[in-house]
Scaffold this motif. Structure first.
Motif, PDB file in Angstrom:
ATOM      1  N   UNK A 298      -0.891  57.554  38.684  1.00 43.85           N
ATOM      2  CA  UNK A 298      -1.566  58.838  38.513  1.00 43.85           C
ATOM      3  C   UNK A 298      -2.151  58.900  37.115  1.00 43.85           C
ATOM      4  N   UNK A 299      -3.092  59.814  36.929  1.00 41.18           N
ATOM      5  CA  UNK A 299      -3.752  59.971  35.638  1.00 41.18           C
ATOM      6  C   UNK A 299      -2.900  60.766  34.656  1.00 41.18           C
ATOM      7  N   UNK A 300      -1.872  61.461  35.181  1.00 37.54           N
ATOM      8  CA  UNK A 300      -1.027  62.302  34.341  1.00 37.54           C
ATOM      9  C   UNK A 300       0.345  61.669  34.158  1.00 37.54           C
ATOM     10  N   UNK A 301       0.778  61.541  32.917  1.00 34.49           N
ATOM     11  CA  UNK A 301       2.123  61.032  32.648  1.00 34.49           C
ATOM     12  C   UNK A 301       3.176  61.989  33.178  1.00 34.49           C
ATOM     13  N   UNK A 302       2.894  63.300  33.136  1.00 35.49           N
ATOM     14  CA  UNK A 302       3.847  64.287  33.661  1.00 35.49           C
ATOM     15  C   UNK A 302       4.010  64.142  35.170  1.00 35.49           C
ATOM     16  N   UNK A 303       2.904  63.894  35.862  1.00 33.15           N
ATOM     17  CA  UNK A 303       2.987  63.695  37.318  1.00 33.15           C
ATOM     18  C   UNK A 303       3.807  62.447  37.626  1.00 33.15           C
ATOM     19  N   UNK A 304       3.592  61.382  36.873  1.00 31.84           N
ATOM     20  CA  UNK A 304       4.364  60.161  37.091  1.00 31.84           C
ATOM     21  C   UNK A 304       5.853  60.392  36.869  1.00 31.84           C
ATOM     22  N   UNK A 305       6.177  61.146  35.826  1.00 33.97           N
ATOM     23  CA  UNK A 305       7.585  61.447  35.574  1.00 33.97           C
ATOM     24  C   UNK A 305       8.178  62.268  36.708  1.00 33.97           C
ATOM     25  N   UNK A 306       7.390  63.225  37.212  1.00 26.85           N
ATOM     26  CA  UNK A 306       7.858  64.018  38.340  1.00 26.85           C
ATOM     27  C   UNK A 306       8.056  63.184  39.587  1.00 26.85           C
ATOM     28  N   UNK A 307       7.139  62.265  39.835  1.00 30.53           N
ATOM     29  CA  UNK A 307       7.275  61.367  40.984  1.00 30.53           C
ATOM     30  C   UNK A 307       8.528  60.502  40.875  1.00 30.53           C
ATOM     31  N   UNK A 308       8.752  59.962  39.687  1.00 29.31           N
ATOM     32  CA  UNK A 308       9.929  59.116  39.508  1.00 29.31           C
ATOM     33  C   UNK A 308      11.220  59.907  39.724  1.00 29.31           C
TER      34      UNK A 308
END
Length: 423
Positions: A298-308
């Motif tokens: 994803x383009x957002x680091x926050x979204x990636x953290x949420x996904x993880x």
């Protein structure tokens, strides 16, 4: 900058890329490494890669440009500006390919940069800034070129998994690089004003939207994991269904969970289980272990953290329901690189001024721009890929689309030359 503020100088109105010359260069480069099935194979550091770089270098020198190779193996052509103290505007991409690559991936950005330089040279059009075209070394494997230029290249030779299996030291020497002085490829913060890369989309979004130009919002970050599901291998005939610890059944719930995460999570992420290994992988044995890969982007680091975080929660739930042990092991993380808003606006304005339809979209594939954008303002221009196909012989972008992207690249560089570092 609004579209109404766009003021193109009279001299620039006469500057247009030469479509026939662009096509001829694309066709000539496609002959280098051409395979019987129509694909292109120019693996990094291979004889074909070197042949392609030599061909481009000859064209650049014939256009009256200076050409050099830095310690990281990057081939760099430079056109001086009226104000040599200004940082350079830089464009470029790569010429190396995957084993069965297409003729546009990477190559279009290089040949378009060549056409921009030829256009400026033949018209004797001055720029305030120096302009550089960079052919980055080995983008498809080690990315040593762009990482060397940004100062992010590892000093450990063992960190580079080259496509030919030979050492990075020997490979760099083949193309004129110098491992012993790799650090010298690192450009200073003030050496580059902006980097703009033209690339085929390698996806089907622009074609679906029926848009000519993609204004890239940035290159997505990636988080990749290995997931191990440990159950109990047992006889497929004698083990009752309610007494099984079937690792593959548990793994199937993990696969579905990964798909649901991307579909339901806020933002626009993608998540993929791309590799699956089953043990003992026999028709008459209840699977005892499954190992799989999970790729989140994803383009957002926050979204990636949420996904993880959500993925880890789902894995705990699968473990509790199945009786299998589920382990997750991080493999690597690549942080997202947003495009510079000012460059996005410039690209969008130039596309509109030239009459091309355009829309924003992220790049979900890695590019040299991802590394360059960590140090300097970065923008990317996408043109459509027919049926979204890339890394194959079926890769196709029409001449009209290639010319549109090259025109927007030229206009964007001209506009940035006006706007950046005002006197």
């Amino acid at each position: 900058m609004s579209l109404s503020a766009y003021a193109e100088p009279k001299e620039a109105q006469r500057l247009e890329p030469n479509g026939l010359r662009l096509l001829a260069a694309l066709e000539a480069m496609a002959e280098v490494g051409a395979q019987p099935d129509g694909s292109i194979c120019r693996r990094g550091f291979s004889p074909e890669d070197r042949q392609g770089r030599e061909l481009l270098g000859r064209w650049l020198r014939e256009a009256g440009l200076s050409v050099r190779v830095d310690a990281a193996g990057n081939l760099i052509a430079r056109r001086e500006g009226l104000e040599p103290s200004l940082p350079a505007l830089v464009t470029g991409s790569h010429l190396d390919t995957v084993p069965t690559g297409g003729r546009y991936d990477g190559t279009l950005g290089v040949i378009a940069g060549l056409e921009v330089l030829r256009c400026l040279q033949e018209s004797n059009h001055p720029l305030r800034h120096p302009l550089e075209l960079v052919v980055f070394a080995d983008e498809e494997s080690t990315m040593v070129g762009c990482k060397g230029m940004t100062g992010r290249a590892s000093a450990d030779p063992a960190a580079y998994a080259t496509s030919n299996g030979e050492s990075i030291e020997r490979n760099l020497a083949r193309i004129g690089g110098d491992w012993a002085h790799l650090a010298s490829a690192n450009r200073s913060d003030h050496a580059i004003a902006a980097f703009v890369e033209l690339h085929v989309e390698q996806g089907g979004v622009l074609e679906q939207r029926q848009h000519d130009i993609g204004v890239v919002q940035g290159v997505v970050g990636q988080r990749r994991f290995t997931i191990r599901v440990n159950g109990q291998a047992n006889h497929a005939g004698t083990t009752p269904m309610d007494e099984r610890q079937d690792a593959l059944v548990a793994a199937s719930h993990v696969v579905l969970a990964v798909q649901q995460l991307a579909a339901l999570h806020p933002g626009d992420p993608v998540a993929t289980v791309g590799k699956l290994e089953v043990w003992p992988n026999a028709a008459n044995v209840v699977p005892g272990e499954v190992v799989m890969s999970v790729d989140l982007r994803d383009l957002s680091a926050d979204v990636l953290s949420g996904l993880e975080g959500d993925l880890r929660q789902r894995l705990s739930e699968v473990e509790a329901r199945s009786g299998c042990r589920v382990l997750i092991e991080p493999q690597f993380e690549v942080k997202p690189t947003p495009a510079a808003p000012a460059l996005m606006q410039t690209i969008a304005d130039c596309a509109a001024h030239l009459g091309y339809s355009a829309s924003p979209l992220p790049s979900r594939a890695s590019h040299d721009a991802q590394e360059m954008g960590r140090r300097w303002p970065m923008g990317m221009i996408f043109v459509p890929s027919h049926r979204g196909l890339s890394h194959s012989a079926a890769e196709y972008t029409s001449l009209e689309q290639c010319l549109a992207g090259t025109s927007v690249l030229l206009a964007s560089l001209l506009k940035l030359d006006q706007d950046l570092n005002p006197g």
